[in-house]
Design a protein around this motif. Structure first.
Motif, PDB file in Angstrom:
ATOM      1  N   VAL A 192       0.828  -1.211   0.000  1.00  0.00           N
ATOM      2  CA  VAL A 192       0.000   0.000   0.000  1.00  0.00           C
ATOM      3  C   VAL A 192       0.857   1.253   0.000  1.00  0.00           C
ATOM      4  CG1 VAL A 192      -1.691   1.345   1.311  1.00  0.00           C
ATOM      5  CG2 VAL A 192      -1.957  -1.128   1.102  1.00  0.00           C
ATOM      6  N   LEU A 193       1.864   1.304   0.849  1.00  0.00           N
ATOM      7  CA  LEU A 193       2.691   2.502   0.965  1.00  0.00           C
ATOM      8  C   LEU A 193       3.436   2.805  -0.330  1.00  0.00           C
ATOM      9  CD1 LEU A 193       4.131   2.076   4.588  1.00  0.00           C
ATOM     10  CD2 LEU A 193       2.249   3.552   3.827  1.00  0.00           C
ATOM     11  N   ILE A 194       3.874   1.765  -1.027  1.00  0.00           N
ATOM     12  CA  ILE A 194       4.587   1.962  -2.291  1.00  0.00           C
ATOM     13  C   ILE A 194       3.619   2.279  -3.427  1.00  0.00           C
ATOM     14  CG2 ILE A 194       6.033   0.845  -4.047  1.00  0.00           C
ATOM     15  CD1 ILE A 194       7.189  -0.893  -1.731  1.00  0.00           C
ATOM     16  N   GLY A 195       2.488   1.593  -3.452  1.00  0.00           N
ATOM     17  CA  GLY A 195       1.641   1.627  -4.642  1.00  0.00           C
ATOM     18  C   GLY A 195       0.487   2.597  -4.671  1.00  0.00           C
ATOM     19  N   GLN A 196       0.104   3.188  -3.534  1.00  0.00           N
ATOM     20  CA  GLN A 196      -1.108   3.998  -3.505  1.00  0.00           C
ATOM     21  C   GLN A 196      -1.097   5.184  -4.481  1.00  0.00           C
ATOM     22  OE1 GLN A 196      -3.695   2.982  -2.127  1.00  0.00           O
ATOM     23  NE2 GLN A 196      -5.080   4.676  -1.696  1.00  0.00           N
ATOM     24  N   PRO A 197       0.002   5.960  -4.597  1.00  0.00           N
ATOM     25  CA  PRO A 197      -0.011   7.066  -5.571  1.00  0.00           C
ATOM     26  C   PRO A 197      -0.246   6.605  -7.001  1.00  0.00           C
ATOM     27  CG  PRO A 197       1.789   7.332  -4.013  1.00  0.00           C
ATOM     28  CD  PRO A 197       1.234   5.954  -3.791  1.00  0.00           C
ATOM     29  N   PHE A 198       0.371   5.477  -7.378  1.00  0.00           N
ATOM     30  CA  PHE A 198       0.153   4.930  -8.718  1.00  0.00           C
ATOM     31  C   PHE A 198      -1.299   4.474  -8.880  1.00  0.00           C
ATOM     32  CE2 PHE A 198       4.663   4.131  -7.850  1.00  0.00           C
ATOM     33  CZ  PHE A 198       5.266   4.624  -8.999  1.00  0.00           C
ATOM     34  N   ASP A 199      -1.839   3.899  -7.812  1.00  0.00           N
ATOM     35  CA  ASP A 199      -3.173   3.311  -7.880  1.00  0.00           C
ATOM     36  C   ASP A 199      -4.247   4.365  -8.098  1.00  0.00           C
ATOM     37  OD1 ASP A 199      -4.535   0.650  -7.566  1.00  0.00           O
ATOM     38  OD2 ASP A 199      -5.680   1.833  -6.139  1.00  0.00           O
ATOM     39  N   ILE A 200      -4.136   5.508  -7.437  1.00  0.00           N
ATOM     40  CA  ILE A 200      -5.172   6.523  -7.595  1.00  0.00           C
ATOM     41  C   ILE A 200      -5.170   7.070  -9.023  1.00  0.00           C
ATOM     42  CG2 ILE A 200      -3.763   8.474  -6.779  1.00  0.00           C
ATOM     43  CD1 ILE A 200      -6.328   9.554  -5.462  1.00  0.00           C
ATOM     44  N   VAL A 201      -3.982   7.188  -9.632  1.00  0.00           N
ATOM     45  CA  VAL A 201      -3.902   7.633 -11.034  1.00  0.00           C
ATOM     46  C   VAL A 201      -4.551   6.592 -11.940  1.00  0.00           C
ATOM     47  CG1 VAL A 201      -2.351   8.204 -12.944  1.00  0.00           C
ATOM     48  CG2 VAL A 201      -1.859   9.050 -10.636  1.00  0.00           C
ATOM     49  N   LYS A 202      -4.255   5.308 -11.690  1.00  0.00           N
ATOM     50  CA  LYS A 202      -4.851   4.226 -12.492  1.00  0.00           C
ATOM     51  C   LYS A 202      -6.372   4.242 -12.415  1.00  0.00           C
ATOM     52  CE  LYS A 202      -4.947   0.093 -10.650  1.00  0.00           C
ATOM     53  NZ  LYS A 202      -6.387  -0.283 -10.551  1.00  0.00           N
TER      54      LYS A 202
ATOM     55  N   SER B 232      -3.769  11.344 -20.175  1.00  0.00           N
ATOM     56  CA  SER B 232      -2.696  10.393 -19.946  1.00  0.00           C
ATOM     57  C   SER B 232      -2.429  10.285 -18.453  1.00  0.00           C
ATOM     58  CB  SER B 232      -1.426  10.878 -20.652  1.00  0.00           C
ATOM     59  OG  SER B 232      -0.992  12.099 -20.070  1.00  0.00           O
ATOM     60  N   ALA B 233      -1.578   9.331 -18.102  1.00  0.00           N
ATOM     61  CA  ALA B 233      -1.241   9.149 -16.686  1.00  0.00           C
ATOM     62  C   ALA B 233      -0.557  10.390 -16.126  1.00  0.00           C
ATOM     63  CB  ALA B 233      -0.333   7.931 -16.531  1.00  0.00           C
ATOM     64  N   LEU B 234       0.336  10.995 -16.920  1.00  0.00           N
ATOM     65  CA  LEU B 234       1.048  12.191 -16.461  1.00  0.00           C
ATOM     66  C   LEU B 234       0.088  13.356 -16.264  1.00  0.00           C
ATOM     67  CD1 LEU B 234       3.776  13.397 -15.758  1.00  0.00           C
ATOM     68  CD2 LEU B 234       4.093  13.974 -18.174  1.00  0.00           C
ATOM     69  N   THR B 235      -0.866  13.516 -17.213  1.00  0.00           N
ATOM     70  CA  THR B 235      -1.860  14.587 -17.087  1.00  0.00           C
ATOM     71  C   THR B 235      -2.734  14.382 -15.858  1.00  0.00           C
ATOM     72  OG1 THR B 235      -1.921  14.879 -19.489  1.00  0.00           O
ATOM     73  CG2 THR B 235      -3.788  15.744 -18.243  1.00  0.00           C
ATOM     74  N   ALA B 236      -3.159  13.130 -15.645  1.00  0.00           N
ATOM     75  CA  ALA B 236      -3.993  12.828 -14.480  1.00  0.00           C
ATOM     76  C   ALA B 236      -3.243  13.124 -13.185  1.00  0.00           C
ATOM     77  CB  ALA B 236      -4.425  11.365 -14.519  1.00  0.00           C
ATOM     78  N   ALA B 237      -1.963  12.733 -13.125  1.00  0.00           N
ATOM     79  CA  ALA B 237      -1.159  12.985 -11.923  1.00  0.00           C
ATOM     80  C   ALA B 237      -0.992  14.481 -11.686  1.00  0.00           C
ATOM     81  CB  ALA B 237       0.208  12.312 -12.060  1.00  0.00           C
ATOM     82  N   ARG B 238      -0.746  15.239 -12.747  1.00  0.00           N
ATOM     83  CA  ARG B 238      -0.605  16.700 -12.617  1.00  0.00           C
ATOM     84  C   ARG B 238      -1.901  17.335 -12.127  1.00  0.00           C
ATOM     85  NH1 ARG B 238       2.540  17.901 -18.328  1.00  0.00           N
ATOM     86  NH2 ARG B 238       4.682  17.621 -17.552  1.00  0.00           N
ATOM     87  N   ASN B 239      -3.025  16.879 -12.677  1.00  0.00           N
ATOM     88  CA  ASN B 239      -4.324  17.431 -12.270  1.00  0.00           C
ATOM     89  C   ASN B 239      -4.619  17.144 -10.797  1.00  0.00           C
ATOM     90  OD1 ASN B 239      -4.819  18.494 -14.790  1.00  0.00           O
ATOM     91  ND2 ASN B 239      -6.042  16.750 -15.493  1.00  0.00           N
ATOM     92  N   ILE B 240      -4.319  15.919 -10.368  1.00  0.00           N
ATOM     93  CA  ILE B 240      -4.549  15.565  -8.964  1.00  0.00           C
ATOM     94  C   ILE B 240      -3.706  16.461  -8.063  1.00  0.00           C
ATOM     95  CG2 ILE B 240      -4.216  13.761  -7.215  1.00  0.00           C
ATOM     96  CD1 ILE B 240      -4.825  11.721  -9.471  1.00  0.00           C
TER      97      ILE B 240
END
Length: 304
Positions: free
Chosen positions: A33-43, A53-61
């Motif tokens: 969970v600690l490693i994967g949660q940031p990736f998971d919310i973008v997914k 895209s994943a990068l756009t979604a991460a930037r928006n968040i």
């Protein structure tokens, strides 16, 4: 007088090993969970909110919700995934012992170890066992990850989310998307454990070493590659699960069942729609799966 009937023997169940797997799995789940949660919310955002895209979604968040939002909905998976991974490894070891006992009874006394298809079966059975908890845990997590930000927020936390789901749909509402969850858990964890054990077996044979003699970095690489295999081969099921578990209630519900969700996803997005969010899933899979298996093997060594 000696009986002509061949005595049926079986390998004894090793409950100490089961307990070690439960404890090691819990530690691996926390690491996951600690490693994967940031990736998971973008997914999840990519799977449930079309476009980008994943990068756009991460930037928006980050821009709209802040850095802390990458760990939105973490409490439930931190508790739940720890329990889930503990169950996965404990159940996998239990099913593995049952299959080894079967092999032993059927004459494979020299090597009652599992074949790759048998590892897949044991992993799949462990995934189904785990799904009883992972279904509601992931449902709540996905609703927290996809809810609006700020004043439009729907849930104040995981317990509030669970209460509102139960009020709208009853306790069974927590298990929305459970059929596709069962399919994903069986196939995904069958692939995960089979790939991991197969890679470890190859290394042991190639380097002529026992499992416990392999260095941690090799364990981590085998775990990471197993994670990549899991997501490559089960991602469409995960997409459908995410869509169903983020869907509305009552008249706002878009998908009536798993088949309907598949059909709508295919109509609107084709094959690409079934692989939406695969990029962050694969980026997440390597470190998360590597960290999970490395942590599990390390804890098992410590629990001598």
């Amino acid at each position: 007088m000696q009986s002509d009937t061949k005595e049926i023997k079986s390998l004894p169940m090793d409950y100490r090993e089961n307990a070690k797997d439960l404890a090691a799995g819990a530690a691996g789940g926390v690491a996951q969970v600690l490693i994967g949660q940031p990736f998971d919310i973008v997914k999840v955002r990519l799977q449930t909110q079309f476009g980008g895209s994943a990068l756009t979604a991460a930037r928006n968040i980050y821009a709209q919700e802040g850095a802390r939002s990458f760990y939105k909905g973490t409490l439930v998976p931190l508790l739940g995934v720890g329990a889930c991974v503990s169950i996965q490894f404990g159940a996998f070891h239990g099913f593995r012992q049952l299959i080894e006992s079967y092999n032993y009874r059927n004459g494979h006394t020299k090597d009652p170890g599992l074949s790759l298809p048998q590892f897949y079966l044991a992993g799949g059975a462990a995934g189904v066992t785990n799904s009883l908890i992972s279904g509601p845990v992931e449902h709540i997590r996905i609703r927290l990850q996809t809810q609006p930000h700020g004043d439009a927020q729907l849930y104040s936390g995981p317990w509030d989310c669970a209460r509102k789901i139960i009020r709208l749909e009853g306790p069974a509402g927590l298990y929305r998307g459970q059929v596709v969850t069962l399919l994903r858990e069986f196939h995904g964890y069958g692939v995960w454990f089979a790939a991991y054990e197969g890679l470890l077996g190859f290394l042991q044979h190639h380097e002529q070493k026992k499992r416990e003699e392999l260095p941690n970095w090799q364990i981590a690489i085998c775990g990471g590659l197993a994670g990549e295999a899991l997501w490559l081969l089960s991602h469409p099921l995960d997409v459908i699960k995410s869509k169903m578990q983020s869907d509305g209630f009552g008249p706002n519900q878009k998908y009536h069942n798993m088949r309907h969700a598949f059909k709508e996803t295919w109509v609107t997005g084709g094959i690409r729609g079934l692989f939406q969010g695969l990029g962050p899933a694969l980026l997440r899979a390597m470190p998360v799966s590597a960290g999970t298996f490395a942590t599990v093997e390390l804890v098992r060594k410590l629990l001598v």
